[in-house]
Design an enzyme around this catalytic site. Structure first.
Site, mmCIF file in Angstrom:
data_model
loop_
_atom_site.group_PDB
_atom_site.id
_atom_site.type_symbol
_atom_site.label_atom_id
_atom_site.label_comp_id
_atom_site.label_asym_id
_atom_site.label_seq_id
_atom_site.Cartn_x
_atom_site.Cartn_y
_atom_site.Cartn_z
ATOM 1 N N THR A 141 3.499 -1.102 4.983
ATOM 2 C CA THR A 141 3.733 -0.671 3.593
ATOM 3 C C THR A 141 5.208 -0.884 3.289
ATOM 4 O O THR A 141 6.042 -0.817 4.187
ATOM 5 C CB THR A 141 3.385 0.820 3.376
ATOM 6 O OG1 THR A 141 2.032 1.048 3.696
ATOM 7 C CG2 THR A 141 3.685 1.301 1.960
ATOM 8 N N VAL A 157 -8.170 5.119 -0.891
ATOM 9 C CA VAL A 157 -6.867 5.055 -1.557
ATOM 10 C C VAL A 157 -5.890 5.886 -0.740
ATOM 11 O O VAL A 157 -6.179 7.035 -0.405
ATOM 12 C CB VAL A 157 -6.965 5.595 -3.004
ATOM 13 C CG1 VAL A 157 -5.586 5.675 -3.643
ATOM 14 C CG2 VAL A 157 -7.879 4.700 -3.839
ATOM 15 N N GLY A 158 -4.748 5.297 -0.415
ATOM 16 C CA GLY A 158 -3.745 6.023 0.363
ATOM 17 C C GLY A 158 -2.732 6.713 -0.528
ATOM 18 O O GLY A 158 -2.990 6.983 -1.711
ATOM 19 N N ASP A 159 -1.564 6.962 0.025
ATOM 20 C CA ASP A 159 -0.514 7.662 -0.731
ATOM 21 C C ASP A 159 0.273 6.727 -1.647
ATOM 22 O O ASP A 159 0.879 7.177 -2.622
ATOM 23 C CB ASP A 159 0.463 8.354 0.231
ATOM 24 C CG ASP A 159 1.111 7.367 1.207
ATOM 25 O OD1 ASP A 159 0.460 6.361 1.571
ATOM 26 O OD2 ASP A 159 2.267 7.598 1.603
ATOM 27 N N THR A 172 6.027 5.721 3.941
ATOM 28 C CA THR A 172 5.111 4.767 4.556
ATOM 29 C C THR A 172 4.484 5.468 5.764
ATOM 30 O O THR A 172 5.013 6.460 6.242
ATOM 31 C CB THR A 172 5.841 3.490 5.020
ATOM 32 O OG1 THR A 172 6.814 3.839 6.017
ATOM 33 C CG2 THR A 172 6.552 2.794 3.881
ATOM 34 N N GLY A 173 3.381 4.913 6.258
ATOM 35 C CA GLY A 173 2.703 5.552 7.388
ATOM 36 C C GLY A 173 1.397 6.174 6.935
ATOM 37 O O GLY A 173 0.814 5.740 5.931
HETATM 38 N N1 GLY Z 1 1.029 4.613 3.485
HETATM 39 C C1 GLY Z 1 0.112 3.595 3.310
HETATM 40 C C2 GLY Z 1 -1.285 4.024 3.356
HETATM 41 O O1 GLY Z 1 -1.593 5.075 3.903
HETATM 42 O O2 GLY Z 1 -2.125 3.338 2.821
#
Ligand code: GLY
Length: 359
Positions: free
Chosen positions: A204, A233-235, A255-256
């Site tokens: 990311t 869907v991520g953050d 990120t992460g």
């Molecule tokens: N931080 C990127 C995700 O979890 O998709």
């Protein structure tokens, strides 16, 4: 096991101590500044140059992130990103513009290698903040974006290998180690076998920028967790988690493991800590400490109570002070975690502050 009281006191003390010593994170002061995840060295360099030429900080941030989205070698962002469990590449991205206080985002978007450009159009041309899946795709189409195949041969081979190794109860046969395609070996060397089997994705890109006047912007883009469920869907597109910008205070993003960030609204929390006067680095560390303290699911914790996942934060404030912190100092393959920053001293990588040295 949850983090013990002793361990918690230790991490809280560590946060305070690290914040005081500064953990040797470069010289700072002066604007403009751009900070990003380590994969954004060229991105912060370009964003800085654009701001020095007078560009709006969000235009500068998006231009920087577009470089990484266009690069097939980065398998966590844009073209060449690792696909979901069905072999389909889906992107999440957002932008936030300090001066106007507006934001735009897209999630689970297919076929557009620069999702940040679409997110910026959501911000500029609609009454909405977040468009997802087929709606985001339709919005991109009517705005003239084609439908590109973004699955590179390398990403396809990595996905196929993952599929073949997923289970010994299906009809796929696991390849013998001496038959691993070179692309797969390269991928495993970069991300580690653990990440590959239970992929967390260390990738990311987040980029925050502050210009000469002190105007701020943030931008985040990702292909998401490797082999995620379709529609996950991520953050990254969640305003307040993967990115948050307040023009009076600062800008931050992460990120992460997105799920962990969403649960504490990490980007927003960092900005609120900076509003209370915390240095960006300390604000990032305090947010990591919040995640470590509030993660309670056993499957996400090591026996010592520490989180099993990685998460990294990046922040800068209106004055141009910047900082980054990570849950663990080293990646699963033993690489010291770093971030990228560009200011009057040039573009460089610096070591991230960390909550825990080892897992
Ligand atoms: N931080 C990127 C995700 O979890 O998709």
């Amino acid at each position: 096991m949850r983090l013990s009281r002793r361990e918690l006191l230790r991490t809280t003390a560590a946060v305070a101590a690290l914040a005081q010593t500064g953990q040797a994170q470069g010289k700072e002061g002066g604007r403009p500044v751009a900070i990003s995840s380590a994969n954004g060295l060229r991105a912060v360099e370009l964003a800085l140059r654009r701001m020095q030429e007078g560009a709006d900080p969000l235009d500068a941030a998006v231009a920087g992130v577009n470089l990484v989205e266009d690069d097939p070698a980065d398998m966590t962002v844009g073209y060449g990103g690792v696909p979901n469990e069905e072999g389909v590449v889906q992107f999440d991205a957002c932008v936030m513009h300090g001066p106007s206080g507006r934001a735009g985002a897209v999630a689970a978007l297919e076929g557009v290698k620069n999702p940040t450009k679409v997110a910026k159009l959501v911000m500029e041309t609609t009454d909405h903040v977040l468009l997802v899946g087929p709606g985001a795709r339709h919005f991109a189409t009517v705005n003239g974006f084609g439908n590109e195949n973004l699955l590179t041969e390398k990403a396809r081979k990595v996905w196929l290998f993952w599929k073949q190794n997923l289970s010994d109860k299906d009809k796929w046969l696991e390849p013998e180690p001496d038959r691993y395609p070179p692309e797969v070996k390269e991928f495993i060397e970069q991300f580690g076998w653990d990440d590959f089997r239970r992929p967390q994705s260390g990738g990311t890109i987040h980029l925050s920028a502050v210009d000469t006047r002190g105007d701020l912007a943030g931008c985040t883009s990702t292909s998401g967790l490797f082999f995620k469920m379709p529609g996950r869907v991520g953050d990254s597109p969640i305003i307040g988690a993967g990115c948050f910008t307040d023009n009076e205070v600062g800008s931050a993003g992460g990120t992460g493991r997105g799920e962990a960030n969403i649960l504490v609204s990490g980007g927003h929390l960092i900005v609120e800590f900076m509003r209370q006067g915390k240095h960006p680095r300390e604000a990032c560390l305090m947010t990591l400490e919040r995640i470590a303290r509030t993660t309670r699911e056993k499957r996400l914790l090591f026996a010592n109570g520490r989180p099993k996942f990685d998460i990294s934060f990046y922040a800068l404030d209106k004055a141009g002070r910047y900082g980054s912190a990570v849950m663990y100092a080293f990646s699963t393959i033993g690489k010291r975690r770093q971030f990228a920053v560009a200011d009057a001293s040039g573009a460089r990588k610096e070591d991230c502050a960390f909550l825990f040295e080892r897992r």
